[in-house]
Every structure is written in C-alpha cells, then in structure tokens.
Design a protein around this motif. Structure first.
Motif, PDB file in Angstrom:
ATOM      1  N   ARG A 173      43.047  35.485  25.015  1.00 52.84           N
ATOM      2  CA  ARG A 173      43.865  35.081  26.156  1.00 52.84           C
ATOM      3  C   ARG A 173      44.132  36.273  27.081  1.00 52.84           C
ATOM      4  O   ARG A 173      44.118  36.138  28.307  1.00 52.84           O
ATOM      5  N   VAL A 174      44.380  37.427  26.500  1.00 52.05           N
ATOM      6  CA  VAL A 174      44.566  38.628  27.301  1.00 52.05           C
ATOM      7  C   VAL A 174      43.259  39.008  27.998  1.00 52.05           C
ATOM      8  O   VAL A 174      43.248  39.323  29.198  1.00 52.05           O
ATOM      9  N   ALA A 175      42.149  38.966  27.253  1.00 54.61           N
ATOM     10  CA  ALA A 175      40.850  39.314  27.843  1.00 54.61           C
ATOM     11  C   ALA A 175      40.489  38.362  28.987  1.00 54.61           C
ATOM     12  O   ALA A 175      39.943  38.791  30.013  1.00 54.61           O
ATOM     13  N   HIS A 176      40.802  37.082  28.822  1.00 55.64           N
ATOM     14  CA  HIS A 176      40.498  36.108  29.881  1.00 55.64           C
ATOM     15  C   HIS A 176      41.307  36.401  31.143  1.00 55.64           C
ATOM     16  O   HIS A 176      40.783  36.286  32.269  1.00 55.64           O
ATOM     17  N   LYS A 177      42.580  36.785  30.963  1.00 53.31           N
ATOM     18  CA  LYS A 177      43.396  37.152  32.114  1.00 53.31           C
ATOM     19  C   LYS A 177      42.804  38.358  32.833  1.00 53.31           C
ATOM     20  O   LYS A 177      42.709  38.383  34.073  1.00 53.31           O
ATOM     21  N   LEU A 178      42.397  39.354  32.067  1.00 49.15           N
ATOM     22  CA  LEU A 178      41.781  40.537  32.663  1.00 49.15           C
ATOM     23  C   LEU A 178      40.485  40.178  33.385  1.00 49.15           C
ATOM     24  O   LEU A 178      40.205  40.683  34.476  1.00 49.15           O
ATOM     25  N   TRP A 179      39.692  39.305  32.777  1.00 48.02           N
ATOM     26  CA  TRP A 179      38.435  38.835  33.378  1.00 48.02           C
ATOM     27  C   TRP A 179      38.718  38.178  34.728  1.00 48.02           C
ATOM     28  O   TRP A 179      38.018  38.433  35.721  1.00 48.02           O
ATOM     29  N   SER A 180      39.733  37.330  34.776  1.00 53.74           N
ATOM     30  CA  SER A 180      40.066  36.622  36.009  1.00 53.74           C
ATOM     31  C   SER A 180      40.607  37.568  37.080  1.00 53.74           C
ATOM     32  O   SER A 180      40.549  37.250  38.275  1.00 53.74           O
ATOM     33  N   GLN A 181      41.125  38.719  36.664  1.00 55.02           N
ATOM     34  CA  GLN A 181      41.613  39.725  37.609  1.00 55.02           C
ATOM     35  C   GLN A 181      40.522  40.688  38.056  1.00 55.02           C
ATOM     36  O   GLN A 181      40.779  41.591  38.858  1.00 55.02           O
ATOM     37  N   MET A 186      37.217  46.111  30.823  1.00 56.03           N
ATOM     38  CA  MET A 186      38.255  46.044  29.792  1.00 56.03           C
ATOM     39  C   MET A 186      38.196  44.719  29.035  1.00 56.03           C
ATOM     40  O   MET A 186      38.364  44.679  27.812  1.00 56.03           O
ATOM     41  N   ALA A 187      37.945  43.636  29.763  1.00 56.19           N
ATOM     42  CA  ALA A 187      37.842  42.324  29.119  1.00 56.19           C
ATOM     43  C   ALA A 187      36.698  42.288  28.111  1.00 56.19           C
ATOM     44  O   ALA A 187      36.849  41.781  26.985  1.00 56.19           O
ATOM     45  N   LEU A 188      35.556  42.823  28.485  1.00 52.81           N
ATOM     46  CA  LEU A 188      34.407  42.830  27.581  1.00 52.81           C
ATOM     47  C   LEU A 188      34.616  43.773  26.401  1.00 52.81           C
ATOM     48  O   LEU A 188      34.123  43.518  25.296  1.00 52.81           O
ATOM     49  N   LEU A 189      35.346  44.860  26.633  1.00 46.23           N
ATOM     50  CA  LEU A 189      35.661  45.774  25.526  1.00 46.23           C
ATOM     51  C   LEU A 189      36.528  45.071  24.486  1.00 46.23           C
ATOM     52  O   LEU A 189      36.287  45.192  23.272  1.00 46.23           O
TER      53      LEU A 189
END
Length: 306
Positions: A173-181, A186-189
């Motif tokens: 959920r955190v990675a998806h938020k970062l992806w959308s931003q 960072m999301a892929l990491l």
C-alpha cells in the motif's frame, strides 16, 4: 517481572531495569485504564518503560483508535504469558503512540538491510501513513479481515507482528502510493525487498481494495495492472498475471468478496466477478461470472446460479 517498573520503586531500582530510560521522550508508559484493568491481571497494572528506538512520530487521530488500543491490550497479555518477550513487545508495539508508528517500525525492521538503513525506510513508511487517510483505513480493514476470516489468527497483535501476508500487503500500500506520486525507484525498491523477505511479489502499480487477506502468502505474484476489490481472500502460490502476449492493461480484475484458492493462476485482463470462488490449482483464462465457482485446468464453471 523484568519488564515492569512499578511506580513505587526507587529511582535507583528503576534505573537498573533494562527497560528504563532517563528521557521521557523515549519511554512508552502504559498506565492504569479501564480496558487495561479488565483484560490483564493486577500484576500488569503498573508503569512500563521500554527501550527506545529512533522513530518518526505520526500525528495521532483525534478520536480514540479502538483497534490500536486492542492491539496494545493483547500485547500486554501476551507479555504476561511470555515474560521473556517483554522487550520485543515494548519495542514493536507498546512504545509507539499510534498504529501507524508501530507499523512503520515493524516494516522498516523487517525490510531493512546493511545498505538500506532501518531509519530511512521508517521515514518513508511513516511519511506515507501520516498523509494518506485512505491507506490508514485500509490497514485497519485488513487487520479486521484477517482476524475474522483466518481461523489461525489468534489476535490482532499476532497478525500485526507475525503474518507476513498482512505485512506484505501494507508495504505494498505504501509502495503503491509512492508509485502514484511518481516515486518509481523507491516504490520498486520496496517491492523488491518485500519479495526477498516475505516471498510475496506485488507490483506497486497494482490496486488493492480494503479487507484483503493474503493467507499464508508465500509465492503470491500480482501484476502491474491487476485490480483487487474489497474483502478478497487470496491463498499461497496464486498468480494474477499476464499472458505474455500484450502490453498495457494485461492483468486480472478481481471483484469484491472473491476467494482464490492455493496455486491458482488467473491470466490476462479478465474479470473475476463479485463473490466468485476459484478452486485450488485452477488455471483461469476466461471471465468468471459473479457468484460462481471455477475449477480445473483450464478452469470450468460449476454451480452457476440461475
């Protein structure tokens, strides 16, 4: 117990405890309260001081977080059963002032390594959880869903600390938020570390609803354009993948209330309707209508409602 520092102790005795700290900013203090008194024995109705860790404080919700209080209550009772785990429960749960702070710490502790410091990851997780109310609601919905739908879950605290499916879902959920931003790197990491640590590979582009249960979780793979609805249960070794023949929108869309059995492969941009069930080991290549059961390789429909 070594974990307890009673109010009546002298300052010398308190200082000798491994769970005491001089700085009030770095202590967790659990004082007498109605919910606490009802659930735990009198020996635990004392002041607790816990070893600190560097953490990012999050803005606490104005209203009482009942679920968070329940987790703390269960942690205290677990400590009473296993005093040797007192320090662990203090650092993981009791020293934190919110569910978001504790979750940021737990994810950072599990996903960090020598080249990716815990403090760095905690800052990333805490930042997203502090700013996104939707993610905060989803976390609580997932916790409740695991407790309600997984008979192996003995408590919210047990899920929070030990269920890698729950933790992998929250990291996503955190990675998806970062992806959308647009914070793609960072999301892929985070996706990579979750895959390495939890054996769950969810592309940060995938969209997950509320109340998602990843039961056992090992071997789950969810592709970039997959969409998962609310109250979905997915067992281990499930793949929501593409066929390898197309670009763009190429992964399954799973409706609300769906159950996907262990070892199932759902491939391509196909729809799995609300409240459908897919039997273990199935290979699904075509749409599954709502409220039906699909089994086999290739999957066929059974139990279609008229």
């Amino acid at each position: 117990m070594a974990a307890c520092v009673h109010n009546s102790r002298t300052s010398t005795e308190a200082a000798a405890s491994p769970f005491s700290q001089d700085s009030a900013d770095h202590q967790c203090q659990i004082r007498n309260s109605p919910w606490f008194a009802k659930k735990c024995k009198p020996s635990f109705q004392n002041l607790f001081s816990c070893d600190p860790i560097k953490r990012v404080r999050l803005q606490a919700d104005k209203e009482d977080d009942v679920l968070w209080l329940k987790i703390r209550e269960q942690a205290l009772c677990d400590m009473e059963q296993e005093p040797i785990l007192s320090k662990y429960y203090c650092s993981s749960i009791l020293q934190h002032d919110s569910l978001e702070s504790a979750l940021s710490n737990e994810l950072a502790a599990k996903l960090s390594n020598t080249d990716l410091p815990r403090s760095t990851l905690m800052e990333v997780f805490a930042g997203v959880l502090a700013e996104d109310e939707e993610v905060r609601r989803a976390i609580r919905a997932d916790l409740k869903a695991v407790k309600e739908r997984d008979p192996a879950c003995i408590s919210y605290a047990h899920c929070f600390l030990n269920f890698k499916g729950f933790l992998a879902c929250q990291a996503h959920r955190v990675a998806h938020k970062l992806w959308s931003q647009g914070r793609i790197v960072m999301a892929l990491l985070i996706q990579s570390r979750v895959s390495e640590v939890f054996a769950v590979d969810i592309h940060p582009g995938a969209k997950l609803g509320h109340g998602v249960v990843l039961d056992h979780a090992t071997g789950i793979v969810i592709g970039e354009t997959a969409v998962i609805g609310d109250n979905v249960t997915i067992l281990h070794n499930v793949t929501l993948g593409g066929t390898g023949k197309v670009n763009g929108d190429r992964h399954p869309k799973v409706g609300d209330g769906v159950l996907i059995g262990a070892g199932t492969k759902v491939l391509g941009s196909i729809r799995v309707g609300d409240r459908a069930k897919i039997g273990a080991g199935s290979v699904v290549l075509k749409e599954v209508p709502p409220e039906t059961t699909s089994v086999g390789n290739p999957a066929r429909l059974v139990g279609l409602k008229s």
